[in-house]
Design a protein around this motif. Structure first.
Motif, PDB file in Angstrom:
ATOM      1  N   VAL A   1       2.332 -56.871  71.749  1.00 40.53           N
ATOM      2  CA  VAL A   1       3.628 -57.028  71.082  1.00 40.53           C
ATOM      3  C   VAL A   1       4.157 -55.637  70.765  1.00 40.53           C
ATOM      4  O   VAL A   1       3.511 -54.866  70.044  1.00 40.53           O
ATOM      5  N   GLY A   2       5.315 -55.296  71.304  1.00 40.32           N
ATOM      6  CA  GLY A   2       5.937 -54.016  70.997  1.00 40.32           C
ATOM      7  C   GLY A   2       6.693 -54.086  69.687  1.00 40.32           C
ATOM      8  O   GLY A   2       7.605 -54.906  69.531  1.00 40.32           O
ATOM      9  N   LEU A   3       6.311 -53.242  68.735  1.00 37.92           N
ATOM     10  CA  LEU A   3       6.910 -53.266  67.401  1.00 37.92           C
ATOM     11  C   LEU A   3       7.551 -51.916  67.108  1.00 37.92           C
ATOM     12  O   LEU A   3       6.860 -50.894  67.073  1.00 37.92           O
ATOM     13  N   PRO A   4       8.848 -51.872  66.887  1.00 42.71           N
ATOM     14  CA  PRO A   4       9.494 -50.599  66.545  1.00 42.71           C
ATOM     15  C   PRO A   4       9.159 -50.184  65.117  1.00 42.71           C
ATOM     16  O   PRO A   4       8.661 -50.982  64.317  1.00 42.71           O
ATOM     17  N   GLU A   5       9.436 -48.954  64.783  1.00 45.65           N
ATOM     18  CA  GLU A   5       9.186 -48.448  63.434  1.00 45.65           C
ATOM     19  C   GLU A   5      10.046 -49.190  62.416  1.00 45.65           C
ATOM     20  O   GLU A   5      11.214 -49.489  62.652  1.00 45.65           O
ATOM     21  N   GLY A   6       9.437 -49.520  61.282  1.00 45.24           N
ATOM     22  CA  GLY A   6      10.168 -50.204  60.221  1.00 45.24           C
ATOM     23  C   GLY A   6      10.352 -51.682  60.434  1.00 45.24           C
ATOM     24  O   GLY A   6      11.113 -52.326  59.703  1.00 45.24           O
ATOM     25  N   VAL A   7       9.619 -52.275  61.382  1.00 41.88           N
ATOM     26  CA  VAL A   7       9.844 -53.682  61.700  1.00 41.88           C
ATOM     27  C   VAL A   7       9.445 -54.593  60.543  1.00 41.88           C
ATOM     28  O   VAL A   7      10.088 -55.630  60.315  1.00 41.88           O
ATOM     29  N   LEU A   8       8.411 -54.219  59.787  1.00 40.32           N
ATOM     30  CA  LEU A   8       7.973 -55.078  58.688  1.00 40.32           C
ATOM     31  C   LEU A   8       9.061 -55.201  57.633  1.00 40.32           C
ATOM     32  O   LEU A   8       9.394 -56.298  57.177  1.00 40.32           O
ATOM     33  N   GLU A   9       9.631 -54.069  57.237  1.00 43.95           N
ATOM     34  CA  GLU A   9      10.680 -54.090  56.215  1.00 43.95           C
ATOM     35  C   GLU A   9      11.907 -54.851  56.709  1.00 43.95           C
ATOM     36  O   GLU A   9      12.512 -55.641  55.974  1.00 43.95           O
ATOM     37  N   LYS A  10      12.286 -54.622  57.976  1.00 44.32           N
ATOM     38  CA  LYS A  10      13.434 -55.335  58.534  1.00 44.32           C
ATOM     39  C   LYS A  10      13.166 -56.834  58.602  1.00 44.32           C
ATOM     40  O   LYS A  10      14.054 -57.651  58.327  1.00 44.32           O
ATOM     41  N   GLY A  11      11.933 -57.197  58.960  1.00 49.95           N
ATOM     42  CA  GLY A  11      11.581 -58.609  59.023  1.00 49.95           C
ATOM     43  C   GLY A  11      11.625 -59.273  57.670  1.00 49.95           C
ATOM     44  O   GLY A  11      12.130 -60.394  57.522  1.00 49.95           O
ATOM     45  N   GLN A  12      11.119 -58.587  56.662  1.00 45.16           N
ATOM     46  CA  GLN A  12      11.141 -59.146  55.317  1.00 45.16           C
ATOM     47  C   GLN A  12      12.574 -59.323  54.823  1.00 45.16           C
ATOM     48  O   GLN A  12      12.900 -60.301  54.146  1.00 45.16           O
ATOM     49  N   GLU A  13      13.424 -58.377  55.182  1.00 47.82           N
ATOM     50  CA  GLU A  13      14.831 -58.476  54.787  1.00 47.82           C
ATOM     51  C   GLU A  13      15.498 -59.668  55.483  1.00 47.82           C
ATOM     52  O   GLU A  13      16.293 -60.390  54.868  1.00 47.82           O
TER      53      GLU A  13
END
Length: 856
Positions: free
Chosen positions: A214-226
Motif C-alpha cells: 500500500v503506497g501511503l503519502p506523507e501525512g496520510v494518517l492525519e488526513k484520514g482522521q480529518e
C-alpha cells in the motif's frame, strides 16, 4: 466499473502497488484508528461486502488445494489448520476443506463456560485484540505435523509471528504455512518473517491469491482522521441507505427449524474434524430444503414459491447474513441455496467500526448499527452490518447461533428490526451453539431458544447440569483507548472497570483526615486532579527535554534485562497508574529493537488490600502466568513490592505468577530488575492523569467494586486539552536509537553483577520515621517520585532534600513553595529527597490559605 478504492485514493493519495489482481480483490475504506486510517476491504471474504457464496468458499477451497499440493499428501495428512477470529473463521475452514484431511480450529473472542483455555494471543492493530484458543481436544495443537495459519490479510505479519512464537514454545514443529487472501507487507516485514523462521529453526511458507504493498503519502494518517471526522455521522445517526423501490414497511421475521445435525459443531471454535464435515455435507440438502420453504413462505406465503421468478423475470435476490465469528455454517447454507438456483449473496455482521460513504468508488456504501446480542465478554456495544441496506435484496436469511438468539436480537433496535426496515422479508435460522463434552450434546439437542426465555432457563438449556465455570471466564475484556484512556488501543489493555460517571473526588484535607483517623482507606476516594500552573508546566517540559535520553536508557536496560531473563514472550502487566507509561515504553522498546509485540495490561494494586485478584484470574485465563512480568515506575521504600509478594504468596490460586517487579528506577534497592538504582527525576511523576493516559489512580470501594469485579478508575476526558501522555512517550522513544549501544553494554555488565535487593531504602525510612518523631513508615515517602505524589495528593509536612541536589528537585521546590511546605537540606540521605506527610493531621493543620501549618 469503478474501483471501490477510488474515493479514498483520490482524497488521501493511497494506492495499491503490486499484482494486477489486487483492485479486484480489495477496496478501500476509512476507520477511526490512531495507527492506520485506511482499511483494506476484501471483496471475496464475505465479511463487509456481500458476495456470491461460491466465490467466497471457492477462494478458500482453492488456497487449501494449493497448500495440499505444497505439502504433499503425507504431510497434508498430518496438518492442522488454525484460522483467526473474527474475519477469517470461514476462510480458514474452507482452506481446511481444501486439504481434505485436516482438523480445523479458529481463535475466538468469546469465552465459553466450562471450557479451558489452551492459549491465547494479541492482535496488534485490531479494535478488539484478545484471541482465545479453546480446542475440545487438548492434543489438537500438540502434534508435530505442519500448522497452517489462515488470515484474510497479511499486512505486517505481527499477528502471525505472535501466534507462531507462542505456540512454538509449547508445541515446537518443523513447518508452518501461512495462508492469506493478500500479502500486503513491506520489505522490512518480509525480511522479519525470514529472520524469525531462521531464529526458531522452522520452515515458514506463504501462500496468497495476490501480493503487493500500500503506497501511503506523507501525512496520510492525519488526513484520514480529518476525513473520518468530517464524514462520520453524529451519534445516533447513520448514512441514509439506498432502498429498492422506496420500500419502508417492516415485516416480522419467519423462523426456520434447520434440524442441524446433532453433535456437529457450529464452527471451528472448539475444533472441526473431517468427520464433522462429512456429517454436515450429508445434512445440507435437508437444511437447504427447509430454508427454501421458509423463503417461500416469507416471500409468497406458499411453499415452493421462493424458487419462482419475481414479476418481470427477475429471480428473488437473497442475502444470507452470518454473525461475527459464525461465518462457515452460514456460508455453506448460502452455497447450498445458490446451488439450488437462487440468486444469493453472503456476508456477515461484524464488531469492526468503519465509516460508510454512499459513493460507487468507496467499499462501504451503507451501515446498519445495532446492539450486541450475544452477551459478549467485553460488555455491550455496537455491532454493524455493511452494504446490506440498499443492496436490492428481496429477502435476508439471518443465521445466528443459539447463544446469540436473545431478546436483544429481537428488540425494536436490534438486528432483525434493522434488517426488516430495509429488506421486505426476513428469515431467522438458528444454529445450536456447540460446547465440548456433555454440554455440547445438550446444546446440540436443545435447538433454538425463544427470545423471551429467562437467563436461568437459557443457562440450563445450554449447559444442563454442568458445574458453573470460574468467574475468570466471564470477566470483561480489557478497556482500551480511545474509549478508555488516551493511549492507542494496542498500547495497553486496562483490567479495570470504568467509574468515570461516579463522583469520587474529595478535598485533599478531608481525605487526609479520614485516612489518618482510620475512617477511610486512601483507595476509597480520589484527590482532586492537580492542574499545574504555567510555571510548573514549563518545569515539566524542561525536565522532559533534559532527562528523555536518561529515561530512554533506563527503559532499554530494564526491557533488555526482562527479555534476557524470561524465556518466551513476556506479558507486561503494569501497576496502574505510575507503572503504565513505563509498560508502554518497554513495549515500544521491544517492538523497535526486536520486532516483538508484547501484550501489555494495567492492573490495580492497593497498599493494605493487595492486587486485584480478578485481574489475575483474567490474566491466567488468557496467558501463561509464568510469562507475566509486573512493571512499576519506581520503588520508594518497597511497600508495593512487599504487597505484591504477600498477595501472591498467600494464595495457591496465583502460585504461577512471579512476584518480581521490573521498575525504571530502584533507589530503595527493593527489586532485581531495574533500569537504574539512581534516584532521579522521571518526568511522568511530575503530573497526574495528564501524563498517564488521562486515567485516575485506582479505586477500591465495596459499594462500587463487588467480589467479581475489577477495581475501578476514572477516565478524565475533560482534561484532554492538557494531556501530554502520548507526547511523553514519543519524546522518550525518540531517544531510543541514540542510547541503544550503551544499553547493550550496560545490560551485559548488569546481568553479570549481584543484583540481590539490600532493602536499604526501607531501613532508611524506618530511621527517618523515628528521627522525625513520626513513628509511622507509611507517612514517609522516599524518592523524587513519591515526594512529588505527597505534594500533589496528600497534606505534606515538610520535604527532606539531599544537600546539593540540583535540577531533579526544581519541580519539588516549586510545588513546596506553592503549598507553603518547608524544604530542609540534610546530609547522608540515601534518596534525592523524602516527602513527609503531616503526622497528626486535622483540618486545622491547613491554614485558611490552603498552606500547611508547621506541627507543634
Amino acid at each position: 466499473m469503478v474501483w471501490t478504492g477510488t474515493w479514498v485514493a483520490e482524497r488521501l493519495g493511497v494506492e495499491l502497488i503490486g499484482d494486477e489482481e489486487l483492485p479486484a480483490l480489495l477496496g478501500l475504506a476509512l476507520r477511526r484508528n490512531p495507527k492506520r486510517a485506511h482499511l483494506l476491504v476484501s471483496s471475496v471474504l464475505g465479511k463487509h461486502v456481500p458476495q456470491h457464496p461460491s466465490v467466497v468458499y471457492g477462494s478458500g477451497l482453492g488456497l487449501g488445494l494449493r497448500v495440499r499440493e505444497l505439502l504433499g499428501a503425507e504431510e497434508a495428512g498430518r496438518a492442522v489448520v488454525l484460522g483467526y477470529a473474527e474475519t477469517a473463521t470461514a476462510l480458514g475452514h474452507a482452506v481446511a476443506d481444501g486439504l481434505g484431511t485436516a482438523p480445523y480450529l479458529h481463535s475466538t473472542r468469546r469465552p465459553v463456560p466450562g471450557v479451558a483455555t489452551a492459549g491465547g494471543f494479541e492482535e496488534s492493530h485490531s479494535h478488539a485484540t484478545s484471541h482465545l484458543l479453546l480446542p475440545e481436544d487438548p492434543e489438537l495443537l500438540a502434534g508435530e505435523g505442519p500448522l497452517v495459519l489462515v488470515d484474510d490479510e497479511f499486512s505486517t505479519g505481527n499477528t502471525v509471528l505472535n501466534t507462531i512464537r507462542g505456540l512454538h514454545e509449547r508445541y515446537p514443529r518443523e513447518r508452518y504455512v501461512v495462508v492469506a487472501l493478500v500479502d500486503m507487507r513491506g520489505p522490512a516485514d518480509r525480511d522479519r518473517l525470514t529472520a524469525f523462521a531462521a531464529e526458531i529453526g522452522a520452515r515458514v511458507d506463504l501462500l496468497t491469491l495476490a501480493a503487493g504493498t500500500v503506497g501511503l503519502p506523507e501525512g496520510v494518517l492525519e488526513k484520514g482522521q480529518e476525513l473520518v471526522a468530517r464524514h462520520e455521522p453524529a451519534p445516533g445517526t447513520a448514512p441514509v441507505p439506498r432502498t429498492r423501490g422506496g420500500f419502508t414497511a417492516v415485516a416480522a421475521p419467519v423462523r426456520v427449524d434447520l434440524d442441524w445435525p446433532a453433535g456437529v459443531p457450529d464452527g471451528g471454535r472448539h475444533g472441526f474434524t473431517p468427520d464433522h464435515r462429512a456429517r454436515l455435507e450429508a445434512a445440507l440438502p435437508a437444511m437447504t430444503g427447509a430454508l427454501t420453504e421458509a423463503l417461500a413462505v416469507a416471500t409468497e406465503g406458499a411453499p415452493g414459491a421462493a424458487s419462482r421468478d419475481l414479476p418481470g423475470g427477475a429471480r428473488p435476490r437473497v442475502l444470507v447474513l452470518g454473525f461475527e465469528e459464525l461465518m462457515y455454517a452460514p456460508l455453506r447454507l448460502a452455497g447450498a441455496l445458490e446451488d439450488a438456483g437462487l440468486d444469493v449473496r453472503y456476508s456477515t455482521t461484524t464488531r469492526s467500526p468503519v465509516l460508510a460513504v454512499d459513493d460507487p468508488g468507496y467499499a462501504i456504501r451503507t451501515r446498519l448499527v445495532f446492539p450486541a446480542h450475544d452477551d459478549p465478554a467485553d460488555g455491550p456495544g455496537e455491532r454493524y452490518a455493511y452494504n446490506v441496506a440498499g443492496g436490492g435484496y428481496d429477502a435476508v436469511v439471518a443465521v445466528v447461533d443459539s447463544t446469540a438468539d436473545t431478546p436483544a436480537l429481537h428488540a425494536p433496535e436490534g438486528l432483525l428490526a434493522q434488517l426488516a426496515a430495509h429488506i421486505p422479508h426476513v428469515v431467522l435460522a438458528v444454529v445450536p451453539s456447540y460446547a465440548p463434552g456433555a454440554a455440547g450434546a445438550v446444546a446440540a439437542a436443545a435447538g433454538p431458544r425463544a427470545p423471551e426465555a429467562t437467563e436461568e432457563a437459557e443457562a440450563t438449556e445450554a449447559f444442563g447440569t454442568i458445574e458453573a465455570p470460574e468467574r475468570s471466564s466471564m470477566l470483561p475484556e480489557p478497556l482500551r483507548g480511545p474509549a478508555f484512556s488516551s493511549y492507542a488501543p494496542e498500547e495497553v489493555g486496562w483490567l479495570l472497570q470504568d467509574l468515570s460517571d461516579v463522583e469520587l473526588e474529595a478535598p485533599t484535607e478531608e481525605r487526609e483526615e479520614a485516612i489518618q483517623r482510620g475512617g477511610a482507606h486512601y483507595a476509597e476516594s480520589l484527590p482532586v486532579e492537580y492542574q499545574p500552573s504555567d510555571r510548573y508546566q514549563e518545569l515539566y517540559r524542561s525536565a522532559l527535554e533534559s532527562s528523555a535520553a536518561r529515561i530512554a536508557h533506563a527503559v532499554g536496560v530494564v526491557t533488555e534485562t526482562v527479555l534476557a531473563e524470561r524465556s518466551g514472550r513476556p506479558v507486561l502487566v503494569s501497576l496502574a497508574r505510575a507503572g503504565t507509561p513505563v509498560g508502554v515504553l518497554m513495549r515500544r522498546w521491544a517492538h523497535r529493537r526486536h520486532g516483538l509485540d508484547l501484550p501489555h495490561y494495567a492492573v490495580s494494586i492497593v497498599r493494605g488490600r493487595g492486587i486485584d485478584a480478578n485481574a489475575l484470574r483474567w490474566l491466567a485465563a488468557h496467558h501463561d502466568p509464568a510469562d507475566v512480568v509486573f512493571v512499576d515506575g519506581w520503588t520508594g521504600k518497597g511497600a508495593i513490592t512487599r504487597e505484591l509478594a504477600a498477595a501472591l504468596r498467600e494464595s495457591e490460586e496465583f502460585a504461577g505468577f512471579d512476584p518480581e517487579i521490573a521498575v525504571l528506577a530502584d533507589p530503595g534497592s527493593c527489586v532485581r530488575t531495574y533500569g537504574t538504582r539512581e534516584d532521579f527525576l522521571i518526568p511522568s511523576a511530575c503530573l497526574n492523569s495528564t501524563v498517564s493516559g488521562l486515567i485516575s489512580r485506582t479505586v477500591l470501594r465495596s459499594d462500587l467494586v463487588g467480589p467479581d469485579d475489577f477495581h475501578g478508575a476514572k477516565f478524565y476526558r475533560d482534561l484532554a486539552g492538557a494531556d501530554v501522555s502520548v507526547a511523553f512517550l514519543d519524546a522518550v522513544e525518540a531517544r531510543f536509537d541514540e542510547v541503544a549501544d550503551t544499553v547493550d553494554t550496560d545490560v551485559k555488565e548488569l546481568l553479570a553483577t549481584d543484583r540481590t535487593p539490600t532493602w536499604e531504602g526501607w531501613a532508611a525510612v524506618e530511621r527517618i520515621s523515628e528521627e522525625q518523631g513520626i513513628h509511622d513508615v507509611n507517612l514517609v515517602k522516599p524518592g523524587v517520585g513519591e515526594t512529588t505524589r505527597v505534594l500533589l495528593r496528600r497534606v505534606p509536612w515538610k520535604i527532606l532534600a539531599r544537600r546539593g541536589a540540583g535540577a531533579d528537585l526544581a519541580h519539588v521546590r516549586l510545588l513546596a513553595e506553592q503549598r507553603g511546605v518547608p524544604v530542609e537540606e540534610v546530609d547522608d540521605l540515601p534518596y534525592t529527597c523524602v516527602g513527609l506527610i503531616h503526622p497528626q493531621y486535622t483540618r486545622g493543620a491547613t491554614g485558611a490559605d490552603g498552606k500547611a501549618v508547621v506541627s507543634r
